[in-house]
Design a protein around this motif. Sequence first.
Motif, PDB file in Angstrom:
ATOM      1  N   GLY A  38       0.822  -1.205   0.000  1.00 20.04           N
ATOM      2  CA  GLY A  38       0.000   0.000   0.000  1.00 20.04           C
ATOM      3  C   GLY A  38       0.856   1.254   0.000  1.00 20.04           C
ATOM      4  N   LYS A  39       0.237   2.358  -0.364  1.00 21.30           N
ATOM      5  CA  LYS A  39       0.929   3.647  -0.454  1.00 21.30           C
ATOM      6  C   LYS A  39       1.529   4.050   0.893  1.00 21.30           C
ATOM      7  N   THR A  40       0.752   3.901   1.959  1.00 19.92           N
ATOM      8  CA  THR A  40       1.232   4.283   3.285  1.00 19.92           C
ATOM      9  C   THR A  40       2.401   3.420   3.718  1.00 19.92           C
ATOM     10  N   LYS A  41       2.300   2.118   3.496  1.00 21.24           N
ATOM     11  CA  LYS A  41       3.376   1.213   3.904  1.00 21.24           C
ATOM     12  C   LYS A  41       4.664   1.558   3.164  1.00 21.24           C
ATOM     13  N   LYS A  42       4.580   1.825   1.874  1.00 19.90           N
ATOM     14  CA  LYS A  42       5.763   2.203   1.105  1.00 19.90           C
ATOM     15  C   LYS A  42       6.381   3.483   1.652  1.00 19.90           C
ATOM     16  N   GLN A  43       5.529   4.471   1.948  1.00 18.72           N
ATOM     17  CA  GLN A  43       6.021   5.746   2.467  1.00 18.72           C
ATOM     18  C   GLN A  43       6.691   5.576   3.818  1.00 18.72           C
ATOM     19  N   VAL A  44       6.078   4.782   4.689  1.00 18.70           N
ATOM     20  CA  VAL A  44       6.643   4.572   6.020  1.00 18.70           C
ATOM     21  C   VAL A  44       7.976   3.827   5.924  1.00 18.70           C
ATOM     22  N   LEU A  45       8.034   2.779   5.115  1.00 14.15           N
ATOM     23  CA  LEU A  45       9.285   2.023   4.980  1.00 14.15           C
ATOM     24  C   LEU A  45      10.391   2.900   4.381  1.00 14.15           C
ATOM     25  N   THR A  46      10.053   3.755   3.447  1.00 10.12           N
ATOM     26  CA  THR A  46      11.028   4.688   2.877  1.00 10.12           C
ATOM     27  C   THR A  46      11.499   5.669   3.945  1.00 10.12           C
ATOM     28  N   ALA A  47      10.575   6.154   4.750  1.00  8.43           N
ATOM     29  CA  ALA A  47      10.933   7.088   5.824  1.00  8.43           C
ATOM     30  C   ALA A  47      11.822   6.421   6.871  1.00  8.43           C
ATOM     31  N   ILE A  48      11.554   5.163   7.197  1.00  5.67           N
ATOM     32  CA  ILE A  48      12.352   4.450   8.203  1.00  5.67           C
ATOM     33  C   ILE A  48      13.812   4.382   7.754  1.00  5.67           C
ATOM     34  N   LYS A  49      14.050   4.282   6.463  1.00  3.65           N
ATOM     35  CA  LYS A  49      15.417   4.167   5.949  1.00  3.65           C
ATOM     36  C   LYS A  49      16.216   5.453   6.157  1.00  3.65           C
ATOM     37  N   ARG A  50      15.555   6.557   6.517  1.00  3.05           N
ATOM     38  CA  ARG A  50      16.263   7.809   6.795  1.00  3.05           C
ATOM     39  C   ARG A  50      16.694   7.919   8.260  1.00  3.05           C
ATOM     40  N   PHE A  51      16.232   7.011   9.100  1.00  3.56           N
ATOM     41  CA  PHE A  51      16.576   7.047  10.519  1.00  3.56           C
ATOM     42  C   PHE A  51      17.858   6.257  10.773  1.00  3.56           C
ATOM     43  N   ASP A  52      18.468   6.504  11.927  1.00  8.11           N
ATOM     44  CA  ASP A  52      19.724   5.839  12.301  1.00  8.11           C
ATOM     45  C   ASP A  52      19.609   4.324  12.273  1.00  8.11           C
ATOM     46  N   VAL A  53      18.458   3.806  12.670  1.00 12.94           N
ATOM     47  CA  VAL A  53      18.280   2.356  12.771  1.00 12.94           C
ATOM     48  C   VAL A  53      18.510   1.658  11.433  1.00 12.94           C
ATOM     49  N   ALA A  54      18.330   2.355  10.330  1.00 11.93           N
ATOM     50  CA  ALA A  54      18.510   1.748   9.004  1.00 11.93           C
ATOM     51  C   ALA A  54      19.951   1.302   8.771  1.00 11.93           C
ATOM     52  N   GLY A  55      20.902   1.915   9.459  1.00  9.50           N
ATOM     53  CA  GLY A  55      22.300   1.548   9.297  1.00  9.50           C
ATOM     54  C   GLY A  55      22.771   0.454  10.243  1.00  9.50           C
ATOM     55  N   TYR A  56      21.905   0.056  11.169  1.00  5.45           N
ATOM     56  CA  TYR A  56      22.276  -0.986  12.139  1.00  5.45           C
ATOM     57  C   TYR A  56      22.172  -2.357  11.499  1.00  5.45           C
TER      58      TYR A  56
END
Length: 155
Positions: A38-56
């Motif tokens: 869904g559109k929201t899920k894609k947006q949220v997952l893309t946004a999560i990749k901008r947070f520090d946790v994405a590099g862990y």
Amino acid sequence: MKRIEKEYEQGRLLQQPTQTTVGELIDMVVKSHRKDLGKTKKQVLTAIKRFDVAGYEVASLKTSDLIEFATQVAEGGHGQSARTPSTTANYMSHLSGCLRLALPVFDIPFERQIVTEAREATTLLGVTGKSKRRTRRPSLEELDAFDQPHLSGPV
């Protein structure tokens, strides 16, 4: 003992743990998903990749890492304004869904208990929660103002 010796001979016991980051895992989940996200899920997952946790690294994630992520989301990390507990819970839910697929689908070591503990802790801390119920009802004047544009047009 024979099973262990056999695995050693096949090189399975010598393999280094997969060093996949959370951001890479998100990409893997999105690519392998058969249903249209869904559109929201894609947006949220893309946004999560901008947070520090994405590099862990997924294999080395701790409960405190996920709690820190939820706190960053709630406080409006990455230029956003502060988010409500329900929005933060939505981010945690989407991230949790990806993390829970790490081991069974991609063979990336991950303890599912970490997600459960982090979600319980963020709820207790008030970082995540349910959406607020609306208690106020519109006044008659507000309802009339809402209906006016519809009433003045051609019938």
